[in-house]
Design an enzyme around this catalytic site. Sequence first.
Site, short mmCIF file in Angstrom:
data_model
loop_
_atom_site.label_atom_id
_atom_site.label_comp_id
_atom_site.label_asym_id
_atom_site.label_seq_id
_atom_site.Cartn_x
_atom_site.Cartn_y
_atom_site.Cartn_z
N GLU A 34 0.74 -1.25 0.03
CA GLU A 34 0.42 -0.18 -0.02
C GLU A 34 0.53 1.17 -0.02
OE1 GLU A 34 -4.36 -0.47 2.05
OE2 GLU A 34 -2.05 -1.39 3.11
N ASP A 76 -2.61 -4.54 3.96
CA ASP A 76 -2.24 -4.54 5.25
C ASP A 76 -3.20 -5.90 5.59
OD1 ASP A 76 -0.77 -3.17 6.17
OD2 ASP A 76 -2.35 -1.12 5.80
N ASP A 132 -5.63 -7.19 6.56
CA ASP A 132 -7.44 -6.80 7.87
C ASP A 132 -8.20 -6.31 6.63
OD1 ASP A 132 -6.87 -4.48 6.52
OD2 ASP A 132 -6.69 -3.39 8.60
N GLU A 189 -9.92 -4.07 5.55
CA GLU A 189 -9.82 -2.78 4.47
C GLU A 189 -8.39 -3.18 3.66
OE1 GLU A 189 -10.70 0.86 3.08
OE2 GLU A 189 -11.28 0.05 5.03
N TYR A 249 1.49 -5.35 13.39
CA TYR A 249 0.57 -4.35 12.76
C TYR A 249 -0.44 -3.47 14.08
CZ TYR A 249 -3.10 -3.40 9.76
OH TYR A 249 -3.62 -2.55 9.12
N ARG A 284 -2.82 -2.57 14.07
CA ARG A 284 -3.98 -2.37 14.31
C ARG A 284 -4.83 -3.62 14.13
NH1 ARG A 284 -3.25 0.98 9.93
NH2 ARG A 284 -4.98 2.82 9.80
N HIS A 331 -5.27 -10.71 15.05
CA HIS A 331 -3.74 -9.54 14.98
C HIS A 331 -3.67 -10.61 16.44
CE1 HIS A 331 -4.57 -8.88 10.97
NE2 HIS A 331 -5.53 -7.57 11.66
#
Length: 783
Positions: free
Chosen positions: A9, A88, A90, A92, A305, A307, A351
């Site tokens: 990203e 990432d 997740d 998103e 990570y 989040r 996570h």
Amino acid sequence: MAKTLVIVESPTKSKTIEKFLGKNYTVKASMGHLRDLPKSTLGVTFLPDEEHANEFEPKYINIRGKGDLIKSLKAEAKKADKVLLATDPDREGEAISWHLAFILGIDPTSACRIEFHEITAAAVKDAIKHPRCIDMDMVDAQQARRILDRIVGYQLSPLLWRKIRKGLSAGRVQSVATKIVADRDREIEDFVPVEYWTLSAKLREGSKGQLFEAEAVKYKGKKLELHNEQEARAAEEALSKADYIVSDAVKKERKRHPVPPFTTSSMQQEANKKLNFSAKKTMMLAQQLYEGVSLGKTSVGLITYMRTDSVRLADVAVDEIRDYIKQNFGSEFCPAKANHYSTKKNAQDAHEAIRPTSVMRTPSEMQEHLTNDQLKLYTLIWNRVVASQMTDAVYDVTTLAIDAADYQLRATGSVLKFPGFLQLHSKYDDKEKDSKVPYVEPGSKLLLYKLMPAEQHFTEPPAHFTEATLIKELEEKGIGRPSTFAPTIVTLLTRGYVVKEAKKLLVTELGIMTVDMLTEYFKELINIGFTAQMEEKLDEVAEKKHTKDEVLSEFYGPFKKELDHAGVAIPIVEIPLEVSDVPCDKCNDGTMMVIREGRFGKFLACPNFPKCRNTKPILHPIGVKCPKCGADILERKSKTGKVFYGCEKYPECDYTTWDKPLNETCPDCGAMMVEHVERNGSKRKFCSNQECSKARPVYASKTAAAKTTEAKTTATKTTAAKKTTAAKKTTAKKTTATKTAAKKTTAAKKTTATKTTTAKKTATAKKTTATKKTTTTKKGSKE
């Protein structure tokens, strides 16, 4: 060898990963989403009738301005034998990979997706060995949230524009968050303080025994309640004449457990409380630490990570942390078994907790590679995770119950016996102060050394929300998810529903008006329980318990009915303009400016807008004179909304300060005193004279640091300038020599060419002459 294209990203992440992989890998960045719903329209096709009750189809378009990037990625994909999508880990990120697959023509059911939770060589290489297909359940969960928020925002916001004012917005999460802040502010406003008094005595065993303090807690076996001064004085008189006998004495150990490693929420809360970082700043710094930091010749992600809502740690990480504790603190600081922490019920636990990718990269070793703010956050994360695997702190606690007439007093003291995790974490935690109370055998008589004067108190209202406490409240209520807390707070501040004063979040009149309207006409939408349930259903889409369209259809039916009713029933709200006593100096016709409210609070504006766009800040004199020129000092706001203080004659007088000036002078030097707000919200007074002993210590350190930095910078610049000058001279000499040599070579070549040409011409001429002579001779012979 086959060529592989890896798409991430961000450019920072791509640079870090590229260093781990060989020449056969190309790493490119998508710069986030490449496709999204259009901004100009709703972008969702839905047919909420009986025949098509479950059809909600988003219409995605390529994001404007990303055409060249898309062309570039398509070109790179054509060159590659294989494309791996490494966004990432997740929902998103999964959705971004799905969009990339669509744009690049990749089959989403093929093994095109890789996932890693830390950016280290081992994690990335392992992920490449285990590609998978795109998880469409995670993609649908993200799409359901996106469509849901789009429906609410694009259908409810226009209603606010028509009924209240243009520019407002309503959101599924932001509206509930605004209501939470508004409810707290109303609770504070409606709070009625209640008077109460406390009474304590200083006692000791024998005339030379250790003094300690005991508080009166009971009267005739029931909780003591002193409501006014009269009751307090009566208790004082009784205790002044009483005998003090120890009725009970207990001495025991109390253990204090270390706290779990950080989740996104707890990291944001601690960074706000300990470092005064906003949630947005914390996430920005965490992103930088995760994506990779240059460590000289290599780059590596320093944290996992960021989040997450889990407190779980990988076994490999736990073993490394435990080994570090044994080597650096001693085996007594490492428990026999690793500490494990339970994750909250509504957590996704996708996570592990936020931790350093290697505990061996200590903050002291990383200091030279990080910015000041990066280092502060990394230190907070590093200390938290190491402390989480250390032993408990142990206190010796002594509690005495003391009878005196009809009253009972209690004295409690605690002394740290073994620091455990506090050996490391006490610098970043609220350290308990030792309070010694001697153990006295029951039945022993105590001597009254001094009866402390009764103290008057008033009950206090609940505290205003700060970013930290609001995030905690949202998490506890199940409103939003780790990735949404920071953007939600930013939206509240940007839209003007909430303002920040010092660290407090305060609802504005606009926020109250919006919340009241939504509460009356959209009871489900702004209901905390309903919003939390919706979050759970969105989570269940990813777990295959519901489909995207089922969740959207269940929400849209009731929402559409409320929307249609509100469009008719809600009256248009006329917000009365508050006229100031300041004339518009651009119109010059006597028009008085009005008070309007914007992103950073209230300001003055000309009522003739848009014909006249004159605006001015609202200035508040604080009743203190400028120490430089004697004019009034005004409270002002910076571009970011932060309060500071400056002279009213600015720019003629440049006096400014972040600390509030006071009408008090320093007893030592006579300079003006200022009030500084600490990170925890407490206020302290300091001298404004930086050379004074009563100045805030940071002044001196900052000044010294500034001078040192300036000296270093000057020295560096001088050295660099010398080197540059020397380099320029050397380069100039080399260039001159090169040019001279080139000229000589060119001249030589020209000379040689000329000689060659001349020689050729001469030879040709000689041949021609010889030929003519021969021809003439032959002619003569014939004749």
